[in-house]
Design an enzyme around this catalytic site. Sequence first.
Site, PDB file in Angstrom:
ATOM      1  CB  SER A  48      -0.947   0.011   1.202  1.00 17.34           C
ATOM      2  OG  SER A  48      -0.233  -0.062   2.423  1.00 17.34           O
ATOM      3  CG  HIS A  89      -0.958   4.203   4.355  1.00 18.43           C
ATOM      4  ND1 HIS A  89      -1.562   3.511   5.390  1.00 18.43           N
ATOM      5  CD2 HIS A  89      -0.609   3.272   3.439  1.00 18.43           C
ATOM      6  CE1 HIS A  89      -1.582   2.219   5.102  1.00 18.43           C
ATOM      7  NE2 HIS A  89      -1.004   2.049   3.929  1.00 18.43           N
ATOM      8  CG  ASP A 132      -2.742   5.671   8.009  1.00 21.14           C
ATOM      9  OD1 ASP A 132      -1.552   5.374   8.242  1.00 21.14           O
ATOM     10  OD2 ASP A 132      -3.298   5.440   6.922  1.00 21.14           O
TER      11      ASP A 132
END
Length: 443
Positions: free
Chosen positions: A146, A420, A417
Amino acid sequence: MHTRDMAKNPTTSSALLVPILASLFFLLVIVVSLSYDKVDYILPIRIFEHQEQVETRSSSTSVSNQEAECDLFSGRWVFDDETRPLYSGTQCKYMHDEVACEKYGRRDLKHQQWRWQPNGCDIPRFDAHELLTRLKGKRMVFVGDSLNRNQWVSMVCMVESIVSSEKKSMIYNGSLLSFRAKDFNASIDFYWSPLLVESNCDDPVLHRMTNRIMRISIEKHARQWTDADILVFNSYLWWKKPGMKMKVLHGSFEDEIENLEELEMAEGFQLALKEWSNWLELNQNPNVKLFFVSLSPTHVWSESPFRIVTLLYSISKLRMKVDFGRGDEWGAASDQNCYNETEPIHEEGYASRGSDYKMLHMVESTVAKMRRKGMSVQILNITQLSEYRKDGHPSVYRRYWVNITQEQLAEPSSYSDCTHWCVPGVPDAWNELLYSYIVSQQV
């Protein structure tokens, strides 16, 4: 309390003894943890210079001889609200919701306005038309997890605005996502392969397996990118799982009886890199440009002896708050992570406890062997420059694919998060570095 009173009250004596023993044990583990950090995290990163002869095409797009000799990965972040961001995140047609921070409520957009400035040289100004011209009739594929998809989304957003609506398209085909610019007959793709080799994590949607199994074969995945002209690989995040073992499957996933061997994660990573390099050596077109993106750092808590002791210390009812952050590394509270961070880290050479540099050295060693065999592979070393950017993560400003509990909502840092990256943001700099190599070579 006098000594004779303590003797009469053994409960009080024991209550005092527990924190004393815990403190001694705590200090011992800190010493061990510090020595562990010195071995694993503070090792210098060796940069492999690309050996291709640089062809100077024009002053506006080519990397000069001085720049080619410069370490593009060593430098600083410079605030630049004149040329940054390179595109609008809310107007990019192909933005993904897990990195669309502005769409999901982030109002402080300063993270979009930092430019990476190498020491002693400049990165060529990104030119979307020039890149698509170089890619005319070609295919560039990002292969990995990802974080690589994060970079791919950034790259697509960096170029799609110059292509008219009727001349561009996006094709979703399982693990393969493909952006196409028809006038250029160019394709910029992403292929989901988080462990590089075949695994039970290969489903593009249902892949969060607590029991991870790899098969030491890359053939199934390689069929999807054998015709690529530029390949950008990455693999790190799915190997960085404290306490988890990797199971190696000898045979096929279709076999009724599975023959499994259990390994440490680092051992599995080494096997995957070996299979990846062997396949490229035997099968890949020598004219294909190969890149491997180094580890992308996080700014969230990580497992370590220090944190395990902190947890035990809390369980012993000494009322010490459990540390789920790493803010002490940049002068904030120890339980702080990327949540509410709005500035980069300005300490030169900062390296976090959470980044496993041993794994980066495994990649470097593998690439060095490939280069000795005549293969041209460039490591895109984004680790150090990304370490500084604690402000660049989505935090709570993204779409979550699971429901957030009321307890989590009460403490936003608990579900932030910090892995990312917001787009526009840090991945744009990764792509500018990639662009530097593309325009300096005969691509």
